[in-house]
Design a protein around this motif. Sequence first.
Motif, PDB file in Angstrom:
ATOM      1  N   ALA A  16       0.828  -1.209   0.000  1.00  0.00           N
ATOM      2  CA  ALA A  16       0.000   0.000   0.000  1.00  0.00           C
ATOM      3  C   ALA A  16       0.864   1.261   0.000  1.00  0.00           C
ATOM      4  O   ALA A  16       0.551   2.250  -0.678  1.00  0.00           O
ATOM      5  N   MET A  17       1.956   1.231   0.743  1.00  0.00           N
ATOM      6  CA  MET A  17       2.849   2.394   0.781  1.00  0.00           C
ATOM      7  C   MET A  17       3.578   2.581  -0.544  1.00  0.00           C
ATOM      8  O   MET A  17       3.943   3.707  -0.906  1.00  0.00           O
ATOM      9  N   ASP A  18       3.765   1.489  -1.285  1.00  0.00           N
ATOM     10  CA  ASP A  18       4.319   1.620  -2.643  1.00  0.00           C
ATOM     11  C   ASP A  18       3.403   2.466  -3.521  1.00  0.00           C
ATOM     12  O   ASP A  18       3.866   3.266  -4.338  1.00  0.00           O
ATOM     13  N   LEU A  19       2.088   2.282  -3.353  1.00  0.00           N
ATOM     14  CA  LEU A  19       1.128   3.068  -4.131  1.00  0.00           C
ATOM     15  C   LEU A  19       1.219   4.552  -3.761  1.00  0.00           C
ATOM     16  O   LEU A  19       1.174   5.432  -4.629  1.00  0.00           O
ATOM     17  N   ILE A  20       1.322   4.838  -2.459  1.00  0.00           N
ATOM     18  CA  ILE A  20       1.486   6.221  -2.022  1.00  0.00           C
ATOM     19  C   ILE A  20       2.785   6.808  -2.594  1.00  0.00           C
ATOM     20  O   ILE A  20       2.824   7.945  -3.082  1.00  0.00           O
ATOM     21  N   GLU A  21       3.846   6.014  -2.559  1.00  0.00           N
ATOM     22  CA  GLU A  21       5.127   6.479  -3.080  1.00  0.00           C
ATOM     23  C   GLU A  21       5.063   6.727  -4.590  1.00  0.00           C
ATOM     24  O   GLU A  21       5.645   7.690  -5.094  1.00  0.00           O
ATOM     25  N   ASP A  22       4.336   5.875  -5.306  1.00  0.00           N
ATOM     26  CA  ASP A  22       4.179   6.088  -6.746  1.00  0.00           C
ATOM     27  C   ASP A  22       3.474   7.409  -7.040  1.00  0.00           C
ATOM     28  O   ASP A  22       3.725   8.041  -8.070  1.00  0.00           O
ATOM     29  N   TYR A  23       2.605   7.819  -6.123  1.00  0.00           N
ATOM     30  CA  TYR A  23       1.864   9.069  -6.341  1.00  0.00           C
ATOM     31  C   TYR A  23       2.708  10.302  -6.023  1.00  0.00           C
ATOM     32  O   TYR A  23       2.752  11.256  -6.799  1.00  0.00           O
ATOM     33  N   CYS A  24       3.380  10.294  -4.865  1.00  0.00           N
ATOM     34  CA  CYS A  24       4.019  11.536  -4.415  1.00  0.00           C
ATOM     35  C   CYS A  24       5.503  11.402  -4.100  1.00  0.00           C
ATOM     36  O   CYS A  24       6.162  12.408  -3.839  1.00  0.00           O
ATOM     37  N   GLY A  25       6.041  10.184  -4.085  1.00  0.00           N
ATOM     38  CA  GLY A  25       7.464  10.014  -3.816  1.00  0.00           C
ATOM     39  C   GLY A  25       7.812   9.784  -2.365  1.00  0.00           C
ATOM     40  O   GLY A  25       8.955   9.470  -2.046  1.00  0.00           O
ATOM     41  N   ALA A  26       6.855   9.925  -1.445  1.00  0.00           N
ATOM     42  CA  ALA A  26       7.106   9.708  -0.013  1.00  0.00           C
ATOM     43  C   ALA A  26       6.279   8.532   0.480  1.00  0.00           C
ATOM     44  O   ALA A  26       5.305   8.132  -0.156  1.00  0.00           O
ATOM     45  N   ARG A  27       6.646   8.002   1.645  1.00  0.00           N
ATOM     46  CA  ARG A  27       5.988   6.788   2.132  1.00  0.00           C
ATOM     47  C   ARG A  27       5.252   6.992   3.457  1.00  0.00           C
ATOM     48  O   ARG A  27       4.229   6.363   3.685  1.00  0.00           O
ATOM     49  N   LEU A  28       5.761   7.820   4.337  1.00  0.00           N
ATOM     50  CA  LEU A  28       5.148   7.935   5.667  1.00  0.00           C
ATOM     51  C   LEU A  28       4.493   9.294   5.865  1.00  0.00           C
ATOM     52  O   LEU A  28       3.288   9.388   6.068  1.00  0.00           O
ATOM     53  N   THR A  29       5.277  10.354   5.792  1.00  0.00           N
ATOM     54  CA  THR A  29       4.733  11.720   5.906  1.00  0.00           C
ATOM     55  C   THR A  29       4.793  12.330   4.515  1.00  0.00           C
ATOM     56  O   THR A  29       5.818  12.879   4.114  1.00  0.00           O
ATOM     57  N   HIS A  30       3.680  12.233   3.777  1.00  0.00           N
ATOM     58  CA  HIS A  30       3.759  12.491   2.345  1.00  0.00           C
ATOM     59  C   HIS A  30       3.092  13.765   1.858  1.00  0.00           C
ATOM     60  O   HIS A  30       3.237  14.111   0.697  1.00  0.00           O
ATOM     61  N   SER A  31       2.354  14.464   2.690  1.00  0.00           N
ATOM     62  CA  SER A  31       1.746  15.753   2.297  1.00  0.00           C
ATOM     63  C   SER A  31       1.094  15.671   0.916  1.00  0.00           C
ATOM     64  O   SER A  31       1.382  16.459   0.023  1.00  0.00           O
ATOM     65  N   THR A  32       0.198  14.724   0.752  1.00  0.00           N
ATOM     66  CA  THR A  32      -0.385  14.465  -0.568  1.00  0.00           C
ATOM     67  C   THR A  32      -1.538  15.396  -0.921  1.00  0.00           C
ATOM     68  O   THR A  32      -2.014  15.374  -2.056  1.00  0.00           O
ATOM     69  N   ILE A  33      -2.013  16.195   0.035  1.00  0.00           N
ATOM     70  CA  ILE A  33      -3.200  17.023  -0.188  1.00  0.00           C
ATOM     71  C   ILE A  33      -2.834  18.490   0.010  1.00  0.00           C
ATOM     72  O   ILE A  33      -2.011  18.829   0.863  1.00  0.00           O
ATOM     73  N   ARG A  34      -3.431  19.338  -0.787  1.00  0.00           N
ATOM     74  CA  ARG A  34      -3.192  20.782  -0.694  1.00  0.00           C
ATOM     75  C   ARG A  34      -4.509  21.496  -0.393  1.00  0.00           C
ATOM     76  O   ARG A  34      -5.591  20.968  -0.656  1.00  0.00           O
ATOM     77  N   ILE A  35      -4.404  22.707   0.136  1.00  0.00           N
ATOM     78  CA  ILE A  35      -5.585  23.546   0.317  1.00  0.00           C
ATOM     79  C   ILE A  35      -6.102  23.902  -1.067  1.00  0.00           C
ATOM     80  O   ILE A  35      -5.401  24.519  -1.863  1.00  0.00           O
ATOM     81  N   GLY A  36      -7.307  23.456  -1.391  1.00  0.00           N
ATOM     82  CA  GLY A  36      -7.887  23.729  -2.701  1.00  0.00           C
ATOM     83  C   GLY A  36      -7.855  22.565  -3.661  1.00  0.00           C
ATOM     84  O   GLY A  36      -8.422  22.655  -4.750  1.00  0.00           O
ATOM     85  N   GLY A  37      -7.202  21.448  -3.288  1.00  0.00           N
ATOM     86  CA  GLY A  37      -7.164  20.307  -4.204  1.00  0.00           C
ATOM     87  C   GLY A  37      -6.009  19.374  -3.910  1.00  0.00           C
ATOM     88  O   GLY A  37      -5.676  19.114  -2.750  1.00  0.00           O
ATOM     89  N   VAL A  38      -5.380  18.890  -4.980  1.00  0.00           N
ATOM     90  CA  VAL A  38      -4.216  18.004  -4.859  1.00  0.00           C
ATOM     91  C   VAL A  38      -3.131  18.505  -5.810  1.00  0.00           C
ATOM     92  O   VAL A  38      -3.425  19.136  -6.828  1.00  0.00           O
ATOM     93  N   PRO A  39      -1.860  18.226  -5.515  1.00  0.00           N
ATOM     94  CA  PRO A  39      -0.778  18.763  -6.357  1.00  0.00           C
ATOM     95  C   PRO A  39      -0.564  17.996  -7.653  1.00  0.00           C
ATOM     96  O   PRO A  39      -0.039  18.546  -8.614  1.00  0.00           O
ATOM     97  N   LEU A  40      -0.951  16.719  -7.671  1.00  0.00           N
ATOM     98  CA  LEU A  40      -0.617  15.856  -8.800  1.00  0.00           C
ATOM     99  C   LEU A  40      -1.810  15.012  -9.215  1.00  0.00           C
ATOM    100  O   LEU A  40      -2.643  14.645  -8.379  1.00  0.00           O
ATOM    101  N   ASP A  41      -1.858  14.687 -10.493  1.00  0.00           N
ATOM    102  CA  ASP A  41      -2.817  13.686 -10.960  1.00  0.00           C
ATOM    103  C   ASP A  41      -2.223  12.303 -10.721  1.00  0.00           C
ATOM    104  O   ASP A  41      -1.019  12.156 -10.479  1.00  0.00           O
ATOM    105  N   LEU A  42      -3.071  11.288 -10.778  1.00  0.00           N
ATOM    106  CA  LEU A  42      -2.582   9.923 -10.588  1.00  0.00           C
ATOM    107  C   LEU A  42      -1.692   9.535 -11.768  1.00  0.00           C
ATOM    108  O   LEU A  42      -2.006   9.834 -12.922  1.00  0.00           O
ATOM    109  N   PRO A  43      -0.572   8.857 -11.513  1.00  0.00           N
ATOM    110  CA  PRO A  43       0.295   8.432 -12.619  1.00  0.00           C
ATOM    111  C   PRO A  43      -0.362   7.323 -13.447  1.00  0.00           C
ATOM    112  O   PRO A  43      -1.298   6.656 -12.983  1.00  0.00           O
ATOM    113  N   ASP A  44       0.116   7.136 -14.646  1.00  0.00           N
ATOM    114  CA  ASP A  44      -0.424   6.093 -15.527  1.00  0.00           C
ATOM    115  C   ASP A  44      -0.299   4.717 -14.862  1.00  0.00           C
ATOM    116  O   ASP A  44       0.759   4.370 -14.316  1.00  0.00           O
ATOM    117  N   GLY A  45      -1.376   3.955 -14.937  1.00  0.00           N
ATOM    118  CA  GLY A  45      -1.362   2.599 -14.396  1.00  0.00           C
ATOM    119  C   GLY A  45      -1.594   2.505 -12.904  1.00  0.00           C
ATOM    120  O   GLY A  45      -1.635   1.406 -12.344  1.00  0.00           O
TER     121      GLY A  45
END
Length: 409
Positions: free
Chosen positions: A154-183
């Motif tokens: 599961a943490m591999d999936l988080i890492e594929d999205y944002c590059g971090a595994r534990l403290t990943h700051s994946t959400i921003r005020i107003g939305g998200v910084p990145l779209d989901l990667p291909d696949g």
Amino acid sequence: MKQSVNRLKPFFENIHFEKEDNTMVINFGPQHPSSHGQMRLILELQGEEIVKARPDVGYLHRGMEKMGENMIYNEFLPTTDRMDYIAAASNNYGYAHAVEKLLGIEVPRRAEIIRTMLIELNRIIAHLFWLATHALDVGAMSVFLYTFREREFAMDLIEDYCGARLTHSTIRIGGVPLDLPDGWCEDLEKFLKILDVEVDKYEGLLTQNRIWRMRLENVGTISPEMAKSWACSGVTLRGSGIKWDLRREMPYGLYPELEFDVPVASTGDSYGRYLCYMQEMRECAKILRQLIPMYHESESQLMAHAPEYISASKEDIMTQNYSLMQHFVLVTQGMRPPKGEVYVATESPKGELGFMIVSDGSPYAYKMKLRAPSFWHTGIFEDLLPGHQLADVVTIIGSLNEVFGEIDR
């Protein structure tokens, strides 16, 4: 010689080699491995039975609320990862959701879908971590190894999205910084298939295991009245027979559109809470499967359009002078929300996580208060532990699923 004995007689009369009772006061933690290094329980024992308990917190003393008042709004968001550091996305979401309500902005649908995917995946990660450490504390070593294996996937999936595994700051005020990667969605579906099989295996190891049941059944029983009087939430509340989940009772985000059940146990003991957690992992998988087709049908916008509060896209910043200037001001000086006060609560893996923000119109929150579930669940030890054996303390601490990063004050 006789005079010496007479002179010492009052001294010996004050020495008691045997006490009339067998009461002893001990410290359980903060050094004990099951107290997470950040909690001290002062236990008064009568033999092996606990007659009085007092929790003492404060060993992780960062002043999180004051940090939130001395950082601009966007600057504080990565700090929320360090509260419940097992479920960082839930903290990001709760804080961002509160600021968005203060600003009065609406998050684009695709961003909301990605957010919900991340927080439900993080809920699974948090529950797997809880099961691993709880089982290990009680004495089940194999479960720890199996659950950490799935947690890594599961943490591999988080890492594929944002590059971090534990403290990943994946959400921003107003939305998200990145779209989901291909696949990514295909990898998520593969993980969910594995999880379905493995959760059944965990239950095969534990649910009818005689030793596991002896250690958990009728241990740490929280009555509905006790749960409500101590403001319990999450599985700690639902394990006592009270069906209360903020995703259902006070819907937010996409949850009104999603179909899922809210597991409830009537026993109120550690075993009932364990069953709730196991079923919740299955419900998270059900939610994630519904989100995948919703993602494919959504438009590509990831951030809300509110130039006075939210930076433009990176492409616009690099190509348009006004967007670059606006971004510079937001980063160096911070946004200026309207004056007002909000309290927003979300359902984190451990219960109700609430952010209260008071704005005076400046780039800094005038007042910030955090309602962390682990803080409230620690207080209940005072009523819950008396009457139990010393060996049950580890079981009860584990079943309440506390992370002391969010108890910090």
